[in-house]
Design a protein around this motif. Structure first.
Motif, PDB file in Angstrom:
ATOM      1  N   LYS A   1       4.801  -0.941 -16.192  1.00  0.00           N
ATOM      2  CA  LYS A   1       6.078  -0.934 -15.483  1.00  0.00           C
ATOM      3  C   LYS A   1       6.084  -1.855 -14.264  1.00  0.00           C
ATOM      4  N   LEU A   2       4.917  -2.329 -13.850  1.00  0.00           N
ATOM      5  CA  LEU A   2       4.813  -3.366 -12.825  1.00  0.00           C
ATOM      6  C   LEU A   2       4.298  -4.617 -13.527  1.00  0.00           C
ATOM      7  N   VAL A   3       5.124  -5.651 -13.592  1.00  0.00           N
ATOM      8  CA  VAL A   3       4.785  -6.836 -14.385  1.00  0.00           C
ATOM      9  C   VAL A   3       4.759  -8.070 -13.476  1.00  0.00           C
ATOM     10  N   PRO A   4       3.583  -8.431 -12.953  1.00  0.00           N
ATOM     11  CA  PRO A   4       3.503  -9.613 -12.094  1.00  0.00           C
ATOM     12  C   PRO A   4       3.327 -10.888 -12.910  1.00  0.00           C
TER      13      PRO A   4
ATOM     14  N   LEU B   1       3.510  -1.278   0.181  1.00  0.00           N
ATOM     15  CA  LEU B   1       2.535  -1.597   1.229  1.00  0.00           C
ATOM     16  C   LEU B   1       1.546  -2.659   0.760  1.00  0.00           C
ATOM     17  N   ASN B   2       1.158  -2.621  -0.508  1.00  0.00           N
ATOM     18  CA  ASN B   2       0.221  -3.622  -1.015  1.00  0.00           C
ATOM     19  C   ASN B   2       0.865  -4.994  -1.167  1.00  0.00           C
ATOM     20  N   ILE B   3       2.177  -5.036  -1.221  1.00  0.00           N
ATOM     21  CA  ILE B   3       2.872  -6.326  -1.137  1.00  0.00           C
ATOM     22  C   ILE B   3       2.899  -6.785   0.314  1.00  0.00           C
ATOM     23  N   ALA B   4       3.248  -5.881   1.219  1.00  0.00           N
ATOM     24  CA  ALA B   4       3.391  -6.233   2.636  1.00  0.00           C
ATOM     25  C   ALA B   4       2.065  -6.637   3.271  1.00  0.00           C
ATOM     26  N   ASN B   5       0.967  -6.002   2.868  1.00  0.00           N
ATOM     27  CA  ASN B   5      -0.318  -6.305   3.502  1.00  0.00           C
ATOM     28  C   ASN B   5      -1.066  -7.467   2.841  1.00  0.00           C
ATOM     29  N   ALA B   6      -0.463  -8.060   1.815  1.00  0.00           N
ATOM     30  CA  ALA B   6      -1.022  -9.254   1.142  1.00  0.00           C
ATOM     31  C   ALA B   6      -2.390  -8.988   0.526  1.00  0.00           C
ATOM     32  N   ARG B   7      -2.612  -7.774   0.067  1.00  0.00           N
ATOM     33  CA  ARG B   7      -3.881  -7.464  -0.602  1.00  0.00           C
ATOM     34  C   ARG B   7      -4.126  -8.406  -1.785  1.00  0.00           C
TER      35      ARG B   7
ATOM     36  N   LEU C   1      -5.090  -1.687   4.785  1.00  0.00           N
ATOM     37  CA  LEU C   1      -5.408  -1.805   3.363  1.00  0.00           C
ATOM     38  C   LEU C   1      -5.729  -0.466   2.710  1.00  0.00           C
ATOM     39  N   HIS C   2      -6.218   0.480   3.483  1.00  0.00           N
ATOM     40  CA  HIS C   2      -6.706   1.730   2.887  1.00  0.00           C
ATOM     41  C   HIS C   2      -6.016   2.970   3.440  1.00  0.00           C
ATOM     42  N   ASP C   3      -4.915   2.780   4.145  1.00  0.00           N
ATOM     43  CA  ASP C   3      -4.151   3.894   4.703  1.00  0.00           C
ATOM     44  C   ASP C   3      -2.694   3.726   4.309  1.00  0.00           C
ATOM     45  N   PHE C   4      -2.189   4.671   3.518  1.00  0.00           N
ATOM     46  CA  PHE C   4      -0.824   4.562   3.000  1.00  0.00           C
ATOM     47  C   PHE C   4       0.113   5.594   3.624  1.00  0.00           C
ATOM     48  N   ASP C   5      -0.271   6.143   4.750  1.00  0.00           N
ATOM     49  CA  ASP C   5       0.517   7.226   5.336  1.00  0.00           C
ATOM     50  C   ASP C   5       1.721   6.737   6.137  1.00  0.00           C
ATOM     51  N   SER C   6       1.583   5.609   6.829  1.00  0.00           N
ATOM     52  CA  SER C   6       2.656   5.174   7.734  1.00  0.00           C
ATOM     53  C   SER C   6       3.342   3.919   7.205  1.00  0.00           C
ATOM     54  N   VAL C   7       4.659   3.917   7.280  1.00  0.00           N
ATOM     55  CA  VAL C   7       5.453   2.760   6.859  1.00  0.00           C
ATOM     56  C   VAL C   7       6.558   2.524   7.890  1.00  0.00           C
ATOM     57  N   ASP C   8       7.049   1.293   7.927  1.00  0.00           N
ATOM     58  CA  ASP C   8       8.196   1.005   8.790  1.00  0.00           C
ATOM     59  C   ASP C   8       9.446   0.876   7.923  1.00  0.00           C
ATOM     60  N   ALA C   9      10.557   0.559   8.552  1.00  0.00           N
ATOM     61  CA  ALA C   9      11.846   0.531   7.841  1.00  0.00           C
ATOM     62  C   ALA C   9      11.861  -0.545   6.764  1.00  0.00           C
ATOM     63  N   LYS C  10      11.220  -1.678   7.014  1.00  0.00           N
ATOM     64  CA  LYS C  10      11.224  -2.770   6.032  1.00  0.00           C
ATOM     65  C   LYS C  10      10.458  -2.387   4.771  1.00  0.00           C
ATOM     66  N   VAL C  11       9.293  -1.781   4.963  1.00  0.00           N
ATOM     67  CA  VAL C  11       8.500  -1.349   3.810  1.00  0.00           C
ATOM     68  C   VAL C  11       9.226  -0.231   3.066  1.00  0.00           C
TER      69      VAL C  11
ATOM     70  N   SER D   1      -2.405 -13.184 -13.367  1.00  0.00           N
ATOM     71  CA  SER D   1      -1.470 -12.067 -13.164  1.00  0.00           C
ATOM     72  C   SER D   1      -2.215 -10.731 -13.181  1.00  0.00           C
ATOM     73  N   GLN D   2      -3.291 -10.655 -13.980  1.00  0.00           N
ATOM     74  CA  GLN D   2      -4.067  -9.411 -14.031  1.00  0.00           C
ATOM     75  C   GLN D   2      -4.717  -9.108 -12.682  1.00  0.00           C
ATOM     76  N   LYS D   3      -5.155 -10.151 -11.981  1.00  0.00           N
ATOM     77  CA  LYS D   3      -5.806  -9.943 -10.693  1.00  0.00           C
ATOM     78  C   LYS D   3      -4.785  -9.519  -9.638  1.00  0.00           C
ATOM     79  N   ILE D   4      -3.590 -10.093  -9.705  1.00  0.00           N
ATOM     80  CA  ILE D   4      -2.526  -9.658  -8.793  1.00  0.00           C
ATOM     81  C   ILE D   4      -2.144  -8.214  -9.093  1.00  0.00           C
ATOM     82  N   GLY D   5      -2.022  -7.890 -10.377  1.00  0.00           N
ATOM     83  CA  GLY D   5      -1.696  -6.517 -10.756  1.00  0.00           C
ATOM     84  C   GLY D   5      -2.737  -5.514 -10.294  1.00  0.00           C
ATOM     85  N   ASN D   6      -4.021  -5.903 -10.375  1.00  0.00           N
ATOM     86  CA  ASN D   6      -5.090  -5.020  -9.911  1.00  0.00           C
ATOM     87  C   ASN D   6      -4.958  -4.745  -8.418  1.00  0.00           C
ATOM     88  N   ALA D   7      -4.606  -5.773  -7.650  1.00  0.00           N
ATOM     89  CA  ALA D   7      -4.442  -5.589  -6.205  1.00  0.00           C
ATOM     90  C   ALA D   7      -3.269  -4.669  -5.897  1.00  0.00           C
ATOM     91  N   LEU D   8      -2.154  -4.850  -6.601  1.00  0.00           N
ATOM     92  CA  LEU D   8      -0.968  -4.041  -6.329  1.00  0.00           C
ATOM     93  C   LEU D   8      -1.199  -2.570  -6.651  1.00  0.00           C
TER      94      LEU D   8
END
Length: 336
Positions: free
Chosen positions: A17-20, A137-143, A176-186, A250-257
């Motif tokens: 369902k996520l297709v990079p 968050l994984n898009i915003a943090n450029a993982r 990169l390893h904390d998904f608890d806090s987000v801002d309005a943009k995220v 694309s597989q490597k980008i998908g793994n990061a996301l």
């Protein structure tokens, strides 16, 4: 309650369902990003030295000297910015699809009906909010930049959803390893991803452009190709390119996301998110963090969950649904 073997589908598959797309590499400058050029691979011939661990029989100084005299000649691919460029741009698109409640293949009607009810209940209860937040968050943090993220002075991620107005994220503002806090943009990006998963948005295409200030003429790192049966004297490192443009799989980008699994048993010790995988496999560490013995793997949880049994906590539910978002073939063989 014992699992009803007849109720488990032997043919079961889910589309991802996520297709990079592949990520394309461009060189530019931080101050003038309109001037950019596609990065091409460079072939180098290098004379390396012996640096691998030797066998005990080869540790003799005379034998070592003989080995050192035979230079380790290599032909490798490399990729770098031009001498006047200081910024790497990586661009890709991400399509988000709905329909998680409908497998692409299932040969057991009892199982299918049970799973559909469970999936609908998950959507009504959780609405994919937690998973969507983590993907955003994984898009915003450029993982997804992987090694290119390390040592960069600045990183900005420009996100455009369905060709609407772009939003810019400072990647280092997000952990990169904390998904608890987000801002309005995220949160806004996450809401749109969740709506697509639920089928409320019929079409969601996210354009992602990441700019990393790495320094003039610095080397950058596209994906490395896995080449089997390399002959003697062949190129020892082959990098990925598409139409002569350096790129990331694309597989490597998908793994990061999908590196959002902080629910595995050893997270409190490791403090590191891992990619969503049925057995929690991390290949570079040679370890599976979700084993059938501990009943924390996808199949142990999914077989219970899809047949209407309750899992221990909502985190296990999030994990199971994240594996289905990843997609794959999950059928059970009828053979012993």
């Amino acid at each position: 309650m014992a699992k009803n073997e007849k109720a488990v589908a032997s043919v079961l598959a889910f589309e991802k369902k996520l297709v990079p797309s592949d990520g394309y590499f461009y060189g530019t400058t931080w101050e003038n990003r309109t001037e950019q050029s596609a990065l091409k691979l460079i072939e180098k011939s290098v004379r390396g030295t012996i640096s691998n661990r030797l066998k005990a029989a080869d540790a003799d100084p005379l034998k070592l000297d003989a080995k050192v005299e035979n230079a380790n000649l290599q032909i490798v691919d490399a990729c770098a910015l031009a001498e006047h460029q200081d910024t790497l741009k990586v661009a890709f698109t991400l399509k988000v699809l709905g329909g998680i409640e409908q497998p692409s293949a299932c040969n057991n009607e009892t199982f299918l009906n049970s799973y559909k009810e469970v999936a609908k209940n998950y959507i009504q209860t959780h609405g994919f909010a937690e998973l969507a937040k983590r993907y955003a968050l994984n898009i915003a943090n450029a993982r997804f930049l992987w090694r290119n993220r390390v040592g960069a002075e600045k990183i900005e991620v420009v996100v455009t959803v369905n060709d609407q107005e772009s939003v810019t994220f400072n990647a280092f503002d997000y952990k990169l390893h904390d998904f608890d806090s987000v801002d309005a943009k995220v949160q806004n990006l996450a809401d749109q991803i969740a709506q697509a998963f639920k089928g409320e948005l019929p079409y969601l295409l996210i354009k992602v452009e990441a700019y990393a200030l790495v320094g003039k003429a610095q080397e950058v790192y596209p994906s490395e190709e896995l080449v089997l049966d390399k002959g003697k004297g062949d190129k020892s490192k082959i990098l990925y390119q598409v139409n002569s443009v350096a790129a990331m799989h694309s597989q490597k980008i998908g793994n990061a996301l999908r590196t959002i699994d902080t629910w595995y048993p050893e997270f409190e010790e490791q403090k590191s998110a891992i990619a969503i995988e049925p057995y929690g496999a991390v290949t570079n560490l040679g370890k599976a963090y979700r084993t059938p013995k501990a009943k924390q793997d996808f199949f142990s949880l999914f077989d219970k969950y899809a047949l209407g049994e309750s899992l221990e906590n909502t985190e296990q539910e999030h994990y199971v649904m994240a594996v289905l978002v990843r997609g794959g073939v999950f059928g059970q063989s009828s053979k012993d």
